[in-house]
Design a protein around this motif. Structure first.
Motif, PDB file in Angstrom:
ATOM      1  N   LEU A  63       0.832  -1.193   0.000  1.00  0.00           N
ATOM      2  CA  LEU A  63       0.000   0.000   0.000  1.00  0.00           C
ATOM      3  C   LEU A  63       0.868   1.244   0.000  1.00  0.00           C
ATOM      4  O   LEU A  63       1.969   1.249   0.545  1.00  0.00           O
ATOM      5  CB  LEU A  63      -0.898   0.042   1.244  1.00  0.00           C
ATOM      6  CG  LEU A  63      -1.629  -1.222   1.674  1.00  0.00           C
ATOM      7  CD1 LEU A  63      -2.424  -0.964   2.939  1.00  0.00           C
ATOM      8  CD2 LEU A  63      -2.531  -1.741   0.562  1.00  0.00           C
ATOM      9  N   ASP A  64       0.362   2.334  -0.586  1.00  0.00           N
ATOM     10  CA  ASP A  64       0.997   3.638  -0.461  1.00  0.00           C
ATOM     11  C   ASP A  64      -0.022   4.708  -0.772  1.00  0.00           C
ATOM     12  O   ASP A  64      -0.831   4.551  -1.687  1.00  0.00           O
ATOM     13  CB  ASP A  64       2.207   3.770  -1.396  1.00  0.00           C
ATOM     14  CG  ASP A  64       3.225   4.777  -0.868  1.00  0.00           C
ATOM     15  OD1 ASP A  64       2.892   5.975  -0.819  1.00  0.00           O
ATOM     16  OD2 ASP A  64       4.330   4.359  -0.488  1.00  0.00           O
ATOM     17  N   ARG A  65       0.014   5.795  -0.009  1.00  0.00           N
ATOM     18  CA  ARG A  65      -0.914   6.904  -0.235  1.00  0.00           C
ATOM     19  C   ARG A  65      -0.413   7.856  -1.309  1.00  0.00           C
ATOM     20  O   ARG A  65      -1.147   8.738  -1.754  1.00  0.00           O
ATOM     21  CB  ARG A  65      -1.143   7.658   1.074  1.00  0.00           C
ATOM     22  CG  ARG A  65       0.074   8.400   1.580  1.00  0.00           C
ATOM     23  CD  ARG A  65      -0.056   8.834   3.029  1.00  0.00           C
ATOM     24  NE  ARG A  65      -1.092   9.837   3.241  1.00  0.00           N
ATOM     25  CZ  ARG A  65      -1.318  10.426   4.414  1.00  0.00           C
ATOM     26  NH1 ARG A  65      -0.597  10.087   5.482  1.00  0.00           N
ATOM     27  NH2 ARG A  65      -2.251  11.331   4.538  1.00  0.00           N
ATOM     28  N   ASP A  66       0.839   7.692  -1.711  1.00  0.00           N
ATOM     29  CA  ASP A  66       1.462   8.571  -2.694  1.00  0.00           C
ATOM     30  C   ASP A  66       1.238   8.013  -4.103  1.00  0.00           C
ATOM     31  O   ASP A  66       1.740   6.936  -4.434  1.00  0.00           O
ATOM     32  CB  ASP A  66       2.960   8.679  -2.410  1.00  0.00           C
ATOM     33  CG  ASP A  66       3.665   9.705  -3.289  1.00  0.00           C
ATOM     34  OD1 ASP A  66       3.096  10.083  -4.336  1.00  0.00           O
ATOM     35  OD2 ASP A  66       4.777  10.120  -2.929  1.00  0.00           O
ATOM     36  N   PRO A  67       0.471   8.714  -4.954  1.00  0.00           N
ATOM     37  CA  PRO A  67       0.242   8.202  -6.310  1.00  0.00           C
ATOM     38  C   PRO A  67       1.522   8.036  -7.115  1.00  0.00           C
ATOM     39  O   PRO A  67       1.595   7.164  -7.996  1.00  0.00           O
ATOM     40  CB  PRO A  67      -0.688   9.256  -6.935  1.00  0.00           C
ATOM     41  CG  PRO A  67      -0.498  10.492  -6.113  1.00  0.00           C
ATOM     42  CD  PRO A  67      -0.191  10.017  -4.732  1.00  0.00           C
ATOM     43  N   ASN A  68       2.535   8.831  -6.843  1.00  0.00           N
ATOM     44  CA  ASN A  68       3.805   8.693  -7.563  1.00  0.00           C
ATOM     45  C   ASN A  68       4.485   7.368  -7.240  1.00  0.00           C
ATOM     46  O   ASN A  68       5.098   6.732  -8.101  1.00  0.00           O
ATOM     47  CB  ASN A  68       4.739   9.848  -7.218  1.00  0.00           C
ATOM     48  CG  ASN A  68       4.247  11.177  -7.770  1.00  0.00           C
ATOM     49  OD1 ASN A  68       3.256  11.238  -8.482  1.00  0.00           O
ATOM     50  ND2 ASN A  68       4.934  12.255  -7.429  1.00  0.00           N
ATOM     51  N   ALA A  69       4.401   6.937  -5.971  1.00  0.00           N
ATOM     52  CA  ALA A  69       4.984   5.655  -5.574  1.00  0.00           C
ATOM     53  C   ALA A  69       4.253   4.509  -6.252  1.00  0.00           C
ATOM     54  O   ALA A  69       4.876   3.518  -6.670  1.00  0.00           O
ATOM     55  CB  ALA A  69       4.932   5.503  -4.059  1.00  0.00           C
ATOM     56  N   ILE A  70       2.944   4.622  -6.368  1.00  0.00           N
ATOM     57  CA  ILE A  70       2.154   3.582  -7.035  1.00  0.00           C
ATOM     58  C   ILE A  70       2.550   3.470  -8.505  1.00  0.00           C
ATOM     59  O   ILE A  70       2.750   2.371  -9.039  1.00  0.00           O
ATOM     60  CB  ILE A  70       0.649   3.882  -6.907  1.00  0.00           C
ATOM     61  CG1 ILE A  70       0.226   3.884  -5.437  1.00  0.00           C
ATOM     62  CG2 ILE A  70      -0.166   2.866  -7.702  1.00  0.00           C
ATOM     63  CD1 ILE A  70       0.401   2.571  -4.712  1.00  0.00           C
ATOM     64  N   ALA A  71       2.687   4.609  -9.157  1.00  0.00           N
ATOM     65  CA  ALA A  71       3.077   4.603 -10.575  1.00  0.00           C
ATOM     66  C   ALA A  71       4.470   4.021 -10.756  1.00  0.00           C
ATOM     67  O   ALA A  71       4.708   3.204 -11.666  1.00  0.00           O
ATOM     68  CB  ALA A  71       3.019   6.029 -11.124  1.00  0.00           C
ATOM     69  N   ALA A  72       5.412   4.411  -9.890  1.00  0.00           N
ATOM     70  CA  ALA A  72       6.783   3.929 -10.013  1.00  0.00           C
ATOM     71  C   ALA A  72       6.897   2.440  -9.711  1.00  0.00           C
ATOM     72  O   ALA A  72       7.828   1.776 -10.172  1.00  0.00           O
ATOM     73  CB  ALA A  72       7.700   4.715  -9.069  1.00  0.00           C
ATOM     74  N   GLY A  73       5.954   1.905  -8.937  1.00  0.00           N
ATOM     75  CA  GLY A  73       6.018   0.492  -8.546  1.00  0.00           C
ATOM     76  C   GLY A  73       5.424  -0.476  -9.542  1.00  0.00           C
ATOM     77  O   GLY A  73       5.496  -1.697  -9.339  1.00  0.00           O
ATOM     78  N   GLN A  74       4.842   0.036 -10.631  1.00  0.00           N
ATOM     79  CA  GLN A  74       4.177  -0.866 -11.580  1.00  0.00           C
ATOM     80  C   GLN A  74       5.152  -1.836 -12.244  1.00  0.00           C
ATOM     81  O   GLN A  74       4.783  -2.974 -12.570  1.00  0.00           O
ATOM     82  CB  GLN A  74       3.429  -0.047 -12.640  1.00  0.00           C
ATOM     83  CG  GLN A  74       2.246   0.732 -12.089  1.00  0.00           C
ATOM     84  CD  GLN A  74       1.299  -0.137 -11.276  1.00  0.00           C
ATOM     85  OE1 GLN A  74       0.852  -1.197 -11.730  1.00  0.00           O
ATOM     86  NE2 GLN A  74       0.987   0.323 -10.065  1.00  0.00           N
ATOM     87  N   ALA A  75       6.384  -1.405 -12.464  1.00  0.00           N
ATOM     88  CA  ALA A  75       7.373  -2.310 -13.062  1.00  0.00           C
ATOM     89  C   ALA A  75       7.624  -3.508 -12.155  1.00  0.00           C
ATOM     90  O   ALA A  75       7.773  -4.644 -12.626  1.00  0.00           O
ATOM     91  CB  ALA A  75       8.678  -1.561 -13.326  1.00  0.00           C
ATOM     92  N   LEU A  76       7.663  -3.281 -10.838  1.00  0.00           N
ATOM     93  CA  LEU A  76       7.867  -4.382  -9.900  1.00  0.00           C
ATOM     94  C   LEU A  76       6.653  -5.303  -9.881  1.00  0.00           C
ATOM     95  O   LEU A  76       6.797  -6.525  -9.769  1.00  0.00           O
ATOM     96  CB  LEU A  76       8.138  -3.832  -8.497  1.00  0.00           C
ATOM     97  CG  LEU A  76       8.460  -4.854  -7.405  1.00  0.00           C
ATOM     98  CD1 LEU A  76       9.682  -5.690  -7.772  1.00  0.00           C
ATOM     99  CD2 LEU A  76       8.700  -4.144  -6.069  1.00  0.00           C
ATOM    100  N   VAL A  77       5.451  -4.731 -10.007  1.00  0.00           N
ATOM    101  CA  VAL A  77       4.239  -5.555 -10.081  1.00  0.00           C
ATOM    102  C   VAL A  77       4.314  -6.484 -11.282  1.00  0.00           C
ATOM    103  O   VAL A  77       4.046  -7.692 -11.175  1.00  0.00           O
ATOM    104  CB  VAL A  77       2.978  -4.658 -10.177  1.00  0.00           C
ATOM    105  CG1 VAL A  77       1.736  -5.516 -10.415  1.00  0.00           C
ATOM    106  CG2 VAL A  77       2.798  -3.838  -8.907  1.00  0.00           C
ATOM    107  N   GLU A  78       4.699  -5.939 -12.430  1.00  0.00           N
ATOM    108  CA  GLU A  78       4.771  -6.729 -13.656  1.00  0.00           C
ATOM    109  C   GLU A  78       5.839  -7.820 -13.564  1.00  0.00           C
ATOM    110  O   GLU A  78       5.676  -8.913 -14.116  1.00  0.00           O
ATOM    111  CB  GLU A  78       5.050  -5.816 -14.844  1.00  0.00           C
ATOM    112  CG  GLU A  78       3.903  -4.844 -15.137  1.00  0.00           C
ATOM    113  CD  GLU A  78       4.254  -3.831 -16.209  1.00  0.00           C
ATOM    114  OE1 GLU A  78       5.337  -3.968 -16.823  1.00  0.00           O
ATOM    115  OE2 GLU A  78       3.453  -2.893 -16.423  1.00  0.00           O
TER     116      GLU A  78
END
Length: 341
Positions: A63-78
């Protein structure tokens, strides 16, 4: 209180603070992350803990409340092959993201991330001039709103309590005088004023603005309230035997975590003058001997670890207790409602 000394200060070469997960081996050991377990990382940030937990074979809900962290983490999700789910929310809401059967572990790394510090337009750091913002979620009341609109007495309380700033009164009065003719817009404007009021001495280890900036950040993001609510949520979301691991960076945070584990393990002391009451069943058992701090070797490599403290507990079979904020004895600093956006 030890301020977040590794945050807001440049590295030895004057460059950005590099993200290094604090107390990483200790966190993994306390979590007992391994294949088949589901661990929730409530403070994803740059993904340091999540990456290590995935590497240990566990599945992660981050989880993260920062939308920038969510966007930057998509590569790790993939790259995780469906072992990581990354969700945009505050960690106080973590129970809403736990599976029905409960979580095997939860880790919370409390504080601002190096990613946020490095982005000047987020306004977290006085080392990088930018708008006086500090909002982790990029919405709501900003630090500029607080500095320019809060009453003098409220500014003194915010700086004095959340930053433990000895010169809170002098700084607040200087702010009030300056904003009467010109509002504060940037981080450097505020930092320069603070340094004028409280000049940096040769023996000072931190910039004179560090504690005020810390106080504003904590206040704007309601970090202490978020932490308290997250602890209650974790109590509900963990399955019996599940582990809660919390890393804090200054004494206000650590005091809340210590109080929570003390209350929930049945170790909170009462008064000998009051009548005996029936002991409640413990909802957590301590992991290890108590607080774990970084070694000198880690602190030398990673300045952010200097003030880090780790506390952990194991969830028992006892039912979760009522979420009672009064156990933390926090002062009422609900000025945000009066300031407006």
């Amino acid at each position: 209180m030890a301020a977040n000394l590794g945050e807001g200060e440049p590295d030895a070469n004057g460059g950005p603070v590099r993200h290094i997960p604090v107390l990483l081996p200790e966190v993994l050991a306390a979590l007992e992350a391994q294949p088949g377990k589901i661990i929730l990382d409530g403070t994803f940030g740059a993904g340091g803990y999540t990456t290590a937990i995935l590497g240990a074979g566990a599945d992660v809900i981050a989880l993260d409340r920062d939308p920038n962290a969510i966007a930057a983490g998509q590569a790790l999700v993939e790259a995780s092959n469906n072992h990581l789910s990354l969700r945009h929310t505050q960690f106080s809401q973590l129970a809403e993201h736990a599976p029905a059967e409960g979580l095997d572990g939860i880790v919370l790394d409390i504080g601002v991330s190096s990613m946020q510090i490095d982005e000047a337009d987020r306004g977290f750091s006085f080392q990088r001039n930018g708008p006086l913002d500090m909002r982790m979620s990029s919405s709501g009341v900003s630090a500029a709103d607080v500095v320019n609109r809060a009453k003098l007495t409220d500014l003194i309380r915010i700086f004095g309590f959340l930053g433990e700033e000895k010169h809170a009164g002098r700084i607040a009065r200087a702010i009030e005088k300056r904003r009467a003719t010109e509002p504060f817009r940037t981080t450097r404007e505020l930092a320069n004023l603070i340094e004028t009021v409280n000049p940096r001495k040769a023996k000072d280890k931190i910039h004179p603005a560090t504690r005020v900036f810390q106080a504003l950040r904590i206040f704007v993001n309601d970090e202490l309230g978020e932490l308290a609510q997250a602890l209650f949520a974790a109590e509900s979301a963990l399955k019996p035997g599940g582990r809660l691991v919390v890393v804090t960076f200054h004494s206000l945070e650590d005091r809340i975590v210590k109080k929570f584990f003390s209350e929930r393990s049945g170790k909170a002391s009462g008064s000998r003058h009051l009548p005996m009451v029936e002991a409640r069943p413990a909802t957590f058992e301590p992991v290890g001997k108590g607080m774990v701090a970084a070694t000198e070797a880690e602190a030398e490599i990673n300045p952010r670890a200097r003030s880090a403290k780790l506390r952990a507990g194991i969830r028992t079979k006892a039912p979760a207790e009522r979420a009672d904020m009064s156990i933390f004895d926090l002062p009422d600093l609900a000025t945000l409602d009066k300031i407006g956006g």
